[in-house]
Design a protein around this motif. Structure first.
Motif, short mmCIF file in Angstrom:
data_model
loop_
_atom_site.label_atom_id
_atom_site.label_comp_id
_atom_site.label_asym_id
_atom_site.label_seq_id
_atom_site.Cartn_x
_atom_site.Cartn_y
_atom_site.Cartn_z
N PRO A 263 17.60 37.83 76.55
CA PRO A 263 17.36 38.17 77.95
C PRO A 263 15.95 38.72 78.14
O PRO A 263 15.59 39.77 77.59
N ALA A 264 15.16 38.02 78.92
CA ALA A 264 13.77 38.44 79.13
C ALA A 264 13.70 39.82 79.76
O ALA A 264 12.82 40.63 79.42
N SER A 265 14.64 40.11 80.67
CA SER A 265 14.58 41.41 81.35
C SER A 265 14.80 42.56 80.37
O SER A 265 14.19 43.63 80.50
N LEU A 266 15.66 42.34 79.38
CA LEU A 266 15.92 43.37 78.38
C LEU A 266 14.64 43.72 77.62
O LEU A 266 14.30 44.90 77.45
N ALA A 267 13.93 42.70 77.19
CA ALA A 267 12.69 42.93 76.45
C ALA A 267 11.56 43.42 77.35
O ALA A 267 10.77 44.29 76.97
N ARG A 268 11.50 42.89 78.59
CA ARG A 268 10.40 43.24 79.50
C ARG A 268 10.52 44.68 79.98
O ARG A 268 9.53 45.43 80.00
N ARG A 269 11.73 45.09 80.38
CA ARG A 269 11.90 46.44 80.92
C ARG A 269 11.65 47.51 79.88
O ARG A 269 11.28 48.64 80.23
#
Length: 330
Positions: A263-269
Motif C-alpha cells: 500500500p503506497a499510503s502506508l509507506a508514504r504517510r
C-alpha cells in the motif's frame, strides 16, 4: 584425481539429475576446488520450482548451488579448507569502480544464468574468491557463510542504531542469522515475525525478544528498522507496519513472480526509506571472523545433510520448509 566426477544439473522445473561428467579444467587465475558442503537456498528453490529467478531463466542444464565450502584440490594451496564466494564481478564497470561489486553489470554468479554452481564434486573458481576457513568453522558452517554474508549486508543497509528497535519478518536461515547479528550489533529490542512454529522457536533461541505471527498487529511496535526476508507481499506490508514514522525497511526476500506490491499510503504517510538487498558486497572476511569468534552460531541452523546422489530429495525437503538449512555434501 580421477578424470570424471558427479554433478547435479537442473534440466527443467523439478528435474534435477546427477551424472558423471569430465572434471573441468581451471583457467588462469583459477583453482580447482573439491566441494565439501553446499547449502540449498531459497533462490535455488526458485530455479527448481519455476525454472528461473526474476528475469533470469534456464537456458541450458545448470549446476545449481552458491552457498559452499571446499578444499583446494591442486596447486600451492592444495589441502586448504576454504569458503567459496559465489560472485565474480567484472571489476571494470561503473558499479564495480564505485565499490558496489554486488551490483556489477556483468557479474557472474555460481548456479545462476550461464555459470555452473557448486552442486558437483570438483569446480574451478577464481583463487581470489576462495577464503581460508579457520579450524573453528566446519564445512557445513562454511557453506552457511554465504547466507550470513547476505544477512550482514542487509544489516549494513539497515543503518541500525546502537540501542535501536528492530524487526525481522521471515525467519528462515537468513532471518535467523539477522536476529543473531542484531543482538550482537546492540539492538535493544528484536521482534521476529514468522508463520511457522518451528522457526518462531528457532528465532527465540537466536535471541529474539518478541515473537509474533504475521496475523498479530504490529503497528504499535515502532521499530527503527524492519528487515523483510520472506519474499511475499504480506511480509513486506507487515515490515512496513512495524516501523515508526521516518523508519527504514530493508527488503531481502525474493518474490515468486518478480513483483512486489504494498500500500503506497502506508509507506508514504510514514515517510519510509526502502532499501533493497542484492546479495552481498565484500563481506566474507567479516562473516568468517564473526563465525570463528562465535558471535553467531551457524551449526544450530543445520537441519539435514544429504549426499549429492540424494539431491532431488534434499530439494524437496527444503521446499517443504519443515526444517531450517539443508546441506548437500558432494
Amino acid at each position: 584425481m580421477g578424470e570424471s566426477m558427479l554433478a547435479a544439473r537442473l534440466y527443467r522445473t523439478g528435474d534435477i539429475r546427477v551424472a558423471d561428467e569430465p572434471v573441468p579444467a581451471a583457467d588462469a587465475g583459477e583453482t580447482l576446488v573439491r566441494v565439501t558442503a553446499v547449502g540449498i537456498c531459497g533462490s535455488d528453490l526458485h530455479w527448481w520450482t519455476e525454472g528461473g529467478i526474476g528475469d533470469a531463466t534456464l537456458a541450458h542444464p545448470l549446476v545449481l548451488g552458491h552457498e559452499g565450502a571446499g578444499e583446494i584440490a591442486a596447486g600451492p594451496r592444495r589441502g586448504q579448507r576454504v569458503a567459496i564466494d559465489p560472485a565474480i564481478p567484472c571489476e571494470e564497470c561503473r558499479a564495480c569502480r564505485d565499490g558496489y561489486r554486488n551490483l556489477c553489470y556483468r557479474i557472474r554468479f555460481a548456479g545462476h544464468g550461464g555459470t555452473d554452481g557448486m552442486l558437483r564434486q570438483l569446480m574451478p573458481w577464481p583463487d581470489r574468491l576462495l577464503h581460508p576457513l579457520p579450524d573453528e568453522v566446519g564445512d557445513a558452517a562454511g557453506a552457511m557463510l554465504e547466507p550470513l554474508g547476505v544477512a550482514l549486508h542487509a544489516l549494513d543497509l539497515g543503518h541500525v542504531r546502537f540501542g535501536g528497535r528492530t524487526a525481522v519478518v521471515g525467519c528462515g536461515p537468513i532471518g535467523l542469522l539477522l536476529v543473531q547479528l542484531l543482538r550482537a550489533a546492540g539492538a535493544s529490542r528484536v521482534l521476529a515475525v514468522e508463520p511457522l512454529a518451528h522457526r518462531r522457536q528457532a528465532a527465540g533461541m537466536c535471541g529474539a525478544d518478541e515473537i509474533s505471527t504475521p496475523a498479530d498487529g504490529l503497528s504499535a511496535y515502532g521499530a527503527d528498522v524492519a528487515f523483510e526476508m520472506a519474499g511475499n507481499d504480506e511480509a513486506v506490508r507487515r515490515a512496513m507496519e512495524s516501523v515508526r514514522p521516518g523508519g527504514r525497511v530493508v527488503l531481502g526476500g525474493i518474490p515468486d513472480a518478480d513483483m512486489t506490491t504494498f500500500p503506497a499510503s502506508l509507506a508514504r504517510r510514514k515517510g519510509l526509506t526502502i532499501a533493497m538487498v542484492r546479495r552481498m558486497n565484500d563481506v566474507y572476511p567479516r562473516a568468517i571472523g564473526l563465525a570463528a569468534r562465535g558471535v553467531v552460531s551457524l551449526d544450530p541452523l543445520l537441519s539435514r545433510q544429504a549426499p549429492l546422489t540424494d539431491v532431488a530429495d534434499a530439494f524437496a525437503a527444503a521446499q517443504r520448509r519443515t526444517g531450517l538449512k539443508v546441506i548437500v555434501t558432494p
